[in-house]
Scaffold this active site. Sequence first.
Site, PDB file in Angstrom:
ATOM      1  N   ARG A 122      41.616  23.400   9.060  1.00  0.00           N
ATOM      2  CA  ARG A 122      41.357  22.033   8.551  1.00  0.00           C
ATOM      3  C   ARG A 122      40.946  22.011   7.091  1.00  0.00           C
ATOM      4  NH1 ARG A 122      38.674  21.917  13.504  1.00  0.00           N
ATOM      5  NH2 ARG A 122      39.935  20.941  15.124  1.00  0.00           N
ATOM      6  N   LYS A 144      47.608  16.848  -5.197  1.00  0.00           N
ATOM      7  CA  LYS A 144      48.716  16.513  -4.302  1.00  0.00           C
ATOM      8  C   LYS A 144      49.389  17.808  -3.869  1.00  0.00           C
ATOM      9  CE  LYS A 144      50.723  12.162  -5.832  1.00  0.00           C
ATOM     10  NZ  LYS A 144      52.051  11.685  -6.242  1.00  0.00           N
ATOM     11  N   GLU A 186      56.425  15.738 -19.533  1.00  0.00           N
ATOM     12  CA  GLU A 186      55.266  15.132 -18.851  1.00  0.00           C
ATOM     13  C   GLU A 186      54.135  14.870 -19.859  1.00  0.00           C
ATOM     14  OE1 GLU A 186      55.714  14.156 -15.787  1.00  0.00           O
ATOM     15  OE2 GLU A 186      57.224  15.503 -14.927  1.00  0.00           O
ATOM     16  N   LYS A 228      45.430  13.191 -17.135  1.00  0.00           N
ATOM     17  CA  LYS A 228      45.754  13.160 -15.708  1.00  0.00           C
ATOM     18  C   LYS A 228      44.470  13.135 -14.889  1.00  0.00           C
ATOM     19  CE  LYS A 228      48.655  14.397 -11.987  1.00  0.00           C
ATOM     20  NZ  LYS A 228      49.696  15.220 -11.398  1.00  0.00           N
ATOM     21  N   GLU A 238      46.191   7.685  -4.901  1.00  0.00           N
ATOM     22  CA  GLU A 238      47.377   6.950  -5.331  1.00  0.00           C
ATOM     23  C   GLU A 238      47.547   5.589  -4.670  1.00  0.00           C
ATOM     24  OE1 GLU A 238      51.338   8.778  -4.847  1.00  0.00           O
ATOM     25  OE2 GLU A 238      51.633   8.324  -6.955  1.00  0.00           O
ATOM     26  N   ARG A 242      47.327   5.290 -10.372  1.00  0.00           N
ATOM     27  CA  ARG A 242      48.042   6.567 -10.460  1.00  0.00           C
ATOM     28  C   ARG A 242      49.558   6.364 -10.563  1.00  0.00           C
ATOM     29  NH1 ARG A 242      46.036  11.911  -7.151  1.00  0.00           N
ATOM     30  NH2 ARG A 242      47.682  13.285  -7.810  1.00  0.00           N
ATOM     31  N   ASN A 246      54.282   7.507 -12.909  1.00  0.00           N
ATOM     32  CA  ASN A 246      55.675   7.446 -12.477  1.00  0.00           C
ATOM     33  C   ASN A 246      56.623   6.894 -13.549  1.00  0.00           C
ATOM     34  OD1 ASN A 246      56.814   8.295 -10.078  1.00  0.00           O
ATOM     35  ND2 ASN A 246      57.268   6.191  -9.447  1.00  0.00           N
ATOM     36  N   HIS A 249      60.177   7.934 -13.847  1.00  0.00           N
ATOM     37  CA  HIS A 249      60.453   8.733 -12.654  1.00  0.00           C
ATOM     38  C   HIS A 249      61.318   8.017 -11.622  1.00  0.00           C
ATOM     39  CE1 HIS A 249      57.697  11.590 -14.324  1.00  0.00           C
ATOM     40  NE2 HIS A 249      57.764  12.375 -13.269  1.00  0.00           N
ATOM     41  N   HIS A 253      64.153  10.214 -10.595  1.00  0.00           N
ATOM     42  CA  HIS A 253      64.329  10.698  -9.216  1.00  0.00           C
ATOM     43  C   HIS A 253      65.707  10.310  -8.681  1.00  0.00           C
ATOM     44  CE1 HIS A 253      59.687  10.812  -8.456  1.00  0.00           C
ATOM     45  NE2 HIS A 253      60.129  11.956  -8.931  1.00  0.00           N
ATOM     46  N   HIS A 266      63.847  18.670 -13.448  1.00  0.00           N
ATOM     47  CA  HIS A 266      63.126  17.419 -13.201  1.00  0.00           C
ATOM     48  C   HIS A 266      62.783  16.723 -14.530  1.00  0.00           C
ATOM     49  CE1 HIS A 266      60.165  14.594 -11.708  1.00  0.00           C
ATOM     50  NE2 HIS A 266      59.248  15.131 -12.516  1.00  0.00           N
TER      51      HIS A 266
HETATM   52  N1  NAD Z   1      51.664  18.166  -6.881  1.00  0.00           N
HETATM   53  C1  NAD Z   1      52.030  17.437  -7.908  1.00  0.00           C
HETATM   54  O1  NAD Z   1      51.306  16.542  -8.365  1.00  0.00           O
HETATM   55  C2  NAD Z   1      53.346  17.720  -8.540  1.00  0.00           C
HETATM   56  C3  NAD Z   1      53.673  17.099  -9.751  1.00  0.00           C
HETATM   57  C4  NAD Z   1      54.882  17.416 -10.348  1.00  0.00           C
HETATM   58  C5  NAD Z   1      55.743  18.322  -9.743  1.00  0.00           C
HETATM   59  N2  NAD Z   1      55.403  18.896  -8.552  1.00  0.00           N
HETATM   60  C6  NAD Z   1      56.295  19.863  -7.882  1.00  0.00           C
HETATM   61  O2  NAD Z   1      56.438  20.990  -8.745  1.00  0.00           O
HETATM   62  C7  NAD Z   1      57.686  21.616  -8.461  1.00  0.00           C
HETATM   63  C8  NAD Z   1      58.357  21.966  -9.760  1.00  0.00           C
HETATM   64  O3  NAD Z   1      57.527  22.833 -10.485  1.00  0.00           O
HETATM   65  P1  NAD Z   1      58.113  23.968 -11.438  1.00  0.00           P
HETATM   66  O4  NAD Z   1      59.061  23.353 -12.384  1.00  0.00           O
HETATM   67  O5  NAD Z   1      56.968  24.729 -11.943  1.00  0.00           O
HETATM   68  O6  NAD Z   1      59.015  24.821 -10.415  1.00  0.00           O
HETATM   69  P2  NAD Z   1      58.941  26.301  -9.812  1.00  0.00           P
HETATM   70  O7  NAD Z   1      57.632  26.600  -9.233  1.00  0.00           O
HETATM   71  O8  NAD Z   1      60.139  26.443  -8.933  1.00  0.00           O
HETATM   72  O9  NAD Z   1      59.161  27.214 -11.089  1.00  0.00           O
HETATM   73  C9  NAD Z   1      60.390  27.162 -11.763  1.00  0.00           C
HETATM   74  C10 NAD Z   1      60.930  28.572 -12.013  1.00  0.00           C
HETATM   75  O10 NAD Z   1      60.120  29.220 -12.973  1.00  0.00           O
HETATM   76  C11 NAD Z   1      59.785  30.522 -12.536  1.00  0.00           C
HETATM   77  N3  NAD Z   1      58.537  30.870 -13.187  1.00  0.00           N
HETATM   78  C12 NAD Z   1      57.275  30.551 -12.822  1.00  0.00           C
HETATM   79  N4  NAD Z   1      56.408  30.953 -13.767  1.00  0.00           N
HETATM   80  C13 NAD Z   1      57.141  31.549 -14.734  1.00  0.00           C
HETATM   81  C14 NAD Z   1      56.838  32.154 -15.970  1.00  0.00           C
HETATM   82  N5  NAD Z   1      55.575  32.198 -16.421  1.00  0.00           N
HETATM   83  N6  NAD Z   1      57.826  32.669 -16.712  1.00  0.00           N
HETATM   84  C15 NAD Z   1      59.128  32.587 -16.289  1.00  0.00           C
HETATM   85  N7  NAD Z   1      59.474  32.011 -15.138  1.00  0.00           N
HETATM   86  C16 NAD Z   1      58.495  31.494 -14.378  1.00  0.00           C
HETATM   87  C17 NAD Z   1      59.760  30.441 -11.050  1.00  0.00           C
HETATM   88  O11 NAD Z   1      59.952  31.702 -10.480  1.00  0.00           O
HETATM   89  C18 NAD Z   1      60.927  29.495 -10.801  1.00  0.00           C
HETATM   90  O12 NAD Z   1      62.131  30.205 -10.807  1.00  0.00           O
HETATM   91  C19 NAD Z   1      58.483  20.643  -7.611  1.00  0.00           C
HETATM   92  O13 NAD Z   1      58.518  21.113  -6.277  1.00  0.00           O
HETATM   93  C20 NAD Z   1      57.687  19.351  -7.686  1.00  0.00           C
HETATM   94  O14 NAD Z   1      57.809  18.568  -6.526  1.00  0.00           O
HETATM   95  C21 NAD Z   1      54.227  18.613  -7.961  1.00  0.00           C
HETATM   96 ZN    ZN Z   2      57.374  14.446 -13.197  1.00  0.00          ZN
END
Ligand code: NAD
Ligand code: ZN
Length: 362
Positions: A122, A144, A186, A228, A238, A242, A246, A249, A253, A266
């Site tokens: 939990r 999130k 962002e 943020k 949210e 918050r 978006n 977005h 999206h 993205h």
């Molecule tokens: N929780 C939230 O508030 C929130 C907000 C925005 C996005 N997200 C989520 O985040 C995800 C996207 O994040 P992302 O773009 O970091 O994707 P990711 O975690 O897939 O990383 C992208 C790529 O970069 C590589 N990588 C990681 N660190 C690295 C580094 N230092 N050097 C080289 N390569 C590296 C990873 O192996 C991967 O291939 C999505 O799933 C999205 O839904 C969440």
């Molecule tokens: Zn975004």
Amino acid sequence: MTKTLHVELGDNSYPLIVGTELLNGVGELLIPHTKSNKVLIVSDAFVETHYMPVVLNSLKNVGFDVSTIEVPIGEESKSFAQFSRIQNSLVKHQLDRGSMLIALGGGVIGDLAGFAAAVYMRGIPYVQIPTTLQAQVDASVGGKTAINHPKGKNLIGAFHQPKLVVIDVDTLKTLPLRDIRAGLIEVIKMGVIRDEPLFERVEENLEAILNLDNTALIEIISQACVNKAEIVAKDEKESGLRMVLNYGHTFGHALEALTHYTQYRHGEAVSIGMNCAAQLAVNLGMFSETDFQRQRALLKRAKLPITLPSDLTPEALCAAMYLDKKTLGGQLRLILPTRIGEVVIRDDVNDQHILEAIAQCF
Ligand SMILES: NC(=O)c1ccc[n+]([C@@H]2O[C@H](COP(=O)([O-])OP(=O)(O)OC[C@H]3O[C@@H](n4cnc5c(N)ncnc54)[C@H](O)[C@@H]3O)[C@@H](O)[C@H]2O)c1
Ligand SMILES: [Zn+2]
């Protein structure tokens, strides 16, 4: 150079540390935040190779009993299968309520590991060590967490705040430039929605940022996180404010979905989306042409895309916008700028206006 910020959420408040050479001291940073010496680190194959050794070493040096688990690279890992693997690992290594889970990686790892921590017993404590710019300025702040369902992204998740976020900008040195640009959107977005000085700082320091100058990176990352954190502090779950995050977005999206998440990062889709939203705001007489051109110029200088692909129709994009889960009661909620540094939430814009603005963005 290190900056420490505080995300103020009452009992769920936590510090966020931004700086250089932080990974090799992460063990000491963790000590005040955990009652147990057991930790499980979740990472992906790339991060495991490049950053796990230094983190592991640092934790073991101060006496932590560390286990690790690696998931495949990519969005596909935000799955039930990887979630179950992590739960099995937590059980196998007998982590208890006081034990710590560490998310070491990009947003995929943060979301997946955060969700695993949210539901194991939990909820156990977790720490975010984001290694992509996207995760450093956005995903790691706000609590999130989620995995994907075959029918939609982030459909299964929870709000679960970390105990600590450690942002080491040195990790960006291995990130492809395309991902630096995409993550930067962002920050630019944050500037447009509520922080004109941040927008200006990106304008003035764009080359230094893209050249990964430490001072420039620490400045903009920490300022994006301050923003943020303030938004999240006012609206943790949210329900209102918050939503301004978006901006760009809803269009973005829809574009990502129509191009099957393969054509754009993205951040690139959001860049195009911000251009569409700004065009719409100009057409509605609420955003000046000068500010529109200012946003456009920065996105272009950052070599982010701003135009829609020619094989798409305005009708298809508009229809896809209605499928975004941020739509409430069948009504599109759009975040539209009134100037650089201010946006409003509008749910009364008719489709004709939306279609016209989209048509101008090819
Ligand atoms: N929780 C939230 O508030 C929130 C907000 C925005 C996005 N997200 C989520 O985040 C995800 C996207 O994040 P992302 O773009 O970091 O994707 P990711 O975690 O897939 O990383 C992208 C790529 O970069 C590589 N990588 C990681 N660190 C690295 C580094 N230092 N050097 C080289 N390569 C590296 C990873 O192996 C991967 O291939 C999505 O799933 C999205 O839904 C969440
Ligand atoms: Zn975004």
